[in-house]
Design a protein around this motif. Structure first.
Motif, PDB file in Angstrom:
ATOM      1  N   MET A 141       0.677  -1.222  -0.220  1.00 24.67           N
ATOM      2  CA  MET A 141       0.086   0.057  -0.102  1.00 24.67           C
ATOM      3  C   MET A 141       0.794   1.176   0.087  1.00 24.67           C
ATOM      4  SD  MET A 141      -2.750   1.027   2.955  1.00 24.67           S
ATOM      5  CE  MET A 141      -4.187   1.844   2.303  1.00 24.67           C
ATOM      6  N   GLU A 142       0.583   2.052  -0.857  1.00 24.87           N
ATOM      7  CA  GLU A 142       1.567   3.273  -0.980  1.00 24.87           C
ATOM      8  C   GLU A 142       1.414   4.318   0.218  1.00 24.87           C
ATOM      9  OE1 GLU A 142       1.729   7.405  -4.052  1.00 24.87           O
ATOM     10  OE2 GLU A 142      -0.297   6.361  -3.663  1.00 24.87           O
ATOM     11  N   ARG A 143       2.585   4.560   0.490  1.00 25.41           N
ATOM     12  CA  ARG A 143       2.760   5.619   1.893  1.00 25.41           C
ATOM     13  C   ARG A 143       3.178   6.906   1.554  1.00 25.41           C
ATOM     14  NH1 ARG A 143       0.243   3.970   5.247  1.00 25.41           N
ATOM     15  NH2 ARG A 143       1.074   5.192   6.732  1.00 25.41           N
ATOM     16  N   ILE A 144       2.555   8.016   1.607  1.00 30.07           N
ATOM     17  CA  ILE A 144       2.616   9.536   1.362  1.00 30.07           C
ATOM     18  C   ILE A 144       3.529  10.113   2.437  1.00 30.07           C
ATOM     19  CG2 ILE A 144       1.596  11.783   0.868  1.00 30.07           C
ATOM     20  CD1 ILE A 144       1.007   9.674  -1.353  1.00 30.07           C
ATOM     21  N   VAL A 145       4.561  10.389   2.018  1.00 30.13           N
ATOM     22  CA  VAL A 145       5.504  11.483   2.986  1.00 30.13           C
ATOM     23  C   VAL A 145       5.590  12.858   2.559  1.00 30.13           C
ATOM     24  CG1 VAL A 145       6.648   9.128   3.691  1.00 30.13           C
ATOM     25  CG2 VAL A 145       7.602  10.478   1.687  1.00 30.13           C
ATOM     26  N   ILE A 146       5.738  13.513   3.718  1.00 25.34           N
ATOM     27  CA  ILE A 146       6.321  14.807   3.626  1.00 25.34           C
ATOM     28  C   ILE A 146       7.607  14.904   4.117  1.00 25.34           C
ATOM     29  CG2 ILE A 146       5.589  17.366   4.048  1.00 25.34           C
ATOM     30  CD1 ILE A 146       2.917  16.419   4.411  1.00 25.34           C
ATOM     31  N   VAL A 147       8.606  15.729   3.321  1.00 21.37           N
ATOM     32  CA  VAL A 147      10.099  15.774   3.952  1.00 21.37           C
ATOM     33  C   VAL A 147      10.323  17.203   3.882  1.00 21.37           C
ATOM     34  CG1 VAL A 147      12.325  14.873   3.875  1.00 21.37           C
ATOM     35  CG2 VAL A 147      10.375  13.547   3.152  1.00 21.37           C
ATOM     36  N   ALA A 148      10.933  17.756   4.876  1.00 19.63           N
ATOM     37  CA  ALA A 148      11.610  18.879   4.881  1.00 19.63           C
ATOM     38  C   ALA A 148      13.260  19.119   4.613  1.00 19.63           C
ATOM     39  CB  ALA A 148      10.890  19.865   5.890  1.00 19.63           C
ATOM     40  N   TYR A 149      13.510  19.542   3.991  1.00 20.91           N
ATOM     41  CA  TYR A 149      15.037  19.869   4.112  1.00 20.91           C
ATOM     42  C   TYR A 149      15.502  21.370   4.138  1.00 20.91           C
ATOM     43  CZ  TYR A 149      14.369  15.502   0.979  1.00 20.91           C
ATOM     44  OH  TYR A 149      13.845  14.622   0.436  1.00 20.91           O
ATOM     45  N   LYS A 150      16.143  21.568   5.089  1.00 19.94           N
ATOM     46  CA  LYS A 150      16.819  22.933   5.311  1.00 19.94           C
ATOM     47  C   LYS A 150      18.284  22.906   4.905  1.00 19.94           C
ATOM     48  CE  LYS A 150      16.922  26.750   8.703  1.00 19.94           C
ATOM     49  NZ  LYS A 150      15.662  27.290   9.190  1.00 19.94           N
ATOM     50  N   PRO A 151      18.580  23.851   3.912  1.00 21.01           N
ATOM     51  CA  PRO A 151      19.898  23.837   3.304  1.00 21.01           C
ATOM     52  C   PRO A 151      20.755  24.674   4.186  1.00 21.01           C
ATOM     53  CG  PRO A 151      18.634  25.596   2.453  1.00 21.01           C
ATOM     54  CD  PRO A 151      17.598  24.884   3.304  1.00 21.01           C
ATOM     55  N   PHE A 152      22.139  24.106   4.239  1.00 22.53           N
ATOM     56  CA  PHE A 152      22.979  24.904   5.093  1.00 22.53           C
ATOM     57  C   PHE A 152      23.451  25.998   4.451  1.00 22.53           C
ATOM     58  CE2 PHE A 152      24.526  20.367   6.082  1.00 22.53           C
ATOM     59  CZ  PHE A 152      23.482  20.519   7.326  1.00 22.53           C
ATOM     60  N   LYS A 153      23.816  27.259   5.215  1.00 21.43           N
ATOM     61  CA  LYS A 153      24.343  28.287   4.468  1.00 21.43           C
ATOM     62  C   LYS A 153      25.337  27.990   3.180  1.00 21.43           C
ATOM     63  CE  LYS A 153      25.775  33.000   5.300  1.00 21.43           C
ATOM     64  NZ  LYS A 153      25.284  34.125   6.119  1.00 21.43           N
ATOM     65  N   GLY A 154      24.765  28.674   2.044  1.00 20.95           N
ATOM     66  CA  GLY A 154      25.593  28.814   0.618  1.00 20.95           C
ATOM     67  C   GLY A 154      25.339  27.327   0.363  1.00 20.95           C
ATOM     68  N   LYS A 155      24.428  26.492   0.466  1.00 25.34           N
ATOM     69  CA  LYS A 155      24.290  25.235  -0.188  1.00 25.34           C
ATOM     70  C   LYS A 155      22.914  25.008  -0.941  1.00 25.34           C
ATOM     71  CE  LYS A 155      28.183  23.208   1.263  1.00 25.34           C
ATOM     72  NZ  LYS A 155      29.328  22.898   0.422  1.00 25.34           N
ATOM     73  N   GLU A 156      22.268  26.162  -0.873  1.00 24.80           N
ATOM     74  CA  GLU A 156      20.875  26.158  -1.555  1.00 24.80           C
ATOM     75  C   GLU A 156      20.801  25.870  -2.968  1.00 24.80           C
ATOM     76  OE1 GLU A 156      22.282  28.892  -0.170  1.00 24.80           O
ATOM     77  OE2 GLU A 156      21.227  29.298   1.466  1.00 24.80           O
ATOM     78  N   ASN A 157      21.719  26.147  -3.725  1.00 22.30           N
ATOM     79  CA  ASN A 157      21.779  25.430  -5.144  1.00 22.30           C
ATOM     80  C   ASN A 157      22.095  23.926  -5.313  1.00 22.30           C
ATOM     81  OD1 ASN A 157      21.269  28.215  -6.207  1.00 22.30           O
ATOM     82  ND2 ASN A 157      23.447  28.496  -6.471  1.00 22.30           N
ATOM     83  N   GLN A 158      22.967  23.357  -4.448  1.00 25.56           N
ATOM     84  CA  GLN A 158      23.012  22.091  -4.437  1.00 25.56           C
ATOM     85  C   GLN A 158      21.775  21.164  -3.996  1.00 25.56           C
ATOM     86  OE1 GLN A 158      25.402  24.533  -3.359  1.00 25.56           O
ATOM     87  NE2 GLN A 158      27.275  23.658  -3.295  1.00 25.56           N
ATOM     88  N   LEU A 159      21.263  21.963  -2.953  1.00 28.07           N
ATOM     89  CA  LEU A 159      20.139  21.376  -2.482  1.00 28.07           C
ATOM     90  C   LEU A 159      19.041  21.107  -3.675  1.00 28.07           C
ATOM     91  CD1 LEU A 159      18.183  19.907  -0.362  1.00 28.07           C
ATOM     92  CD2 LEU A 159      17.670  22.227   0.377  1.00 28.07           C
ATOM     93  N   MET A 160      18.975  22.090  -4.325  1.00 24.83           N
ATOM     94  CA  MET A 160      17.978  22.369  -5.552  1.00 24.83           C
ATOM     95  C   MET A 160      18.343  20.966  -6.467  1.00 24.83           C
ATOM     96  SD  MET A 160      15.638  24.190  -4.649  1.00 24.83           S
ATOM     97  CE  MET A 160      14.770  24.328  -6.492  1.00 24.83           C
TER      98      MET A 160
END
Length: 106
Positions: free
Chosen positions: A1-20
């Motif tokens: 059975m499918e499991r829906i998840v919500i995940v939050a990733y807070k980027p480290f300073k200066g790492k926003e582009n790598q996270l994207m």
């Protein structure tokens, strides 16, 4: 059975582009491995640049299988270098009755 998840990733300073970069390929990688449903994910960003992802695992078993998959372990190691996983409830917008985020393209 499918499991829906919500995940939050807070980027480290200066790492926003790598996270994207990681975030835009995360679901496709999981899908190519047969671990998530065909349901398209939702990717969004909070004011503080936290990236929120909503997607469906194929099953609880698929979630467990991912943790022993070398491809996913490598990807999650890359995530650990650019962000911190945080509870969705700690994202400011999540406290509003109607939480609003900026949509992101996958």
């Amino acid at each position: 059975m499918e499991r829906i998840v919500i995940v939050a990733y807070k980027p480290f300073k200066g790492k926003e582009n790598q996270l994207m970069e990681l975030s835009t390929s995360h679901w496709k990688t999981l899908h190519d491995l047969g671990l998530v449903s065909d349901r398209r994910p939702i990717l969004m960003q909070a004011k503080d640049k936290t990236v929120i992802e909503v997607f469906g695992w194929k099953s609880k078993q698929a979630m467990e299988e991912a943790h022993s998959n070398p491809t996913m372990n490598k990807m999650w190691s890359a995530y650990a270098e650019v962000c911190q996983y945080i509870p969705i409830g700690s994202v400011e917008e999540a406290n509003a009755l109607f939480s609003e985020f900026n949509p992101l393209e996958i």
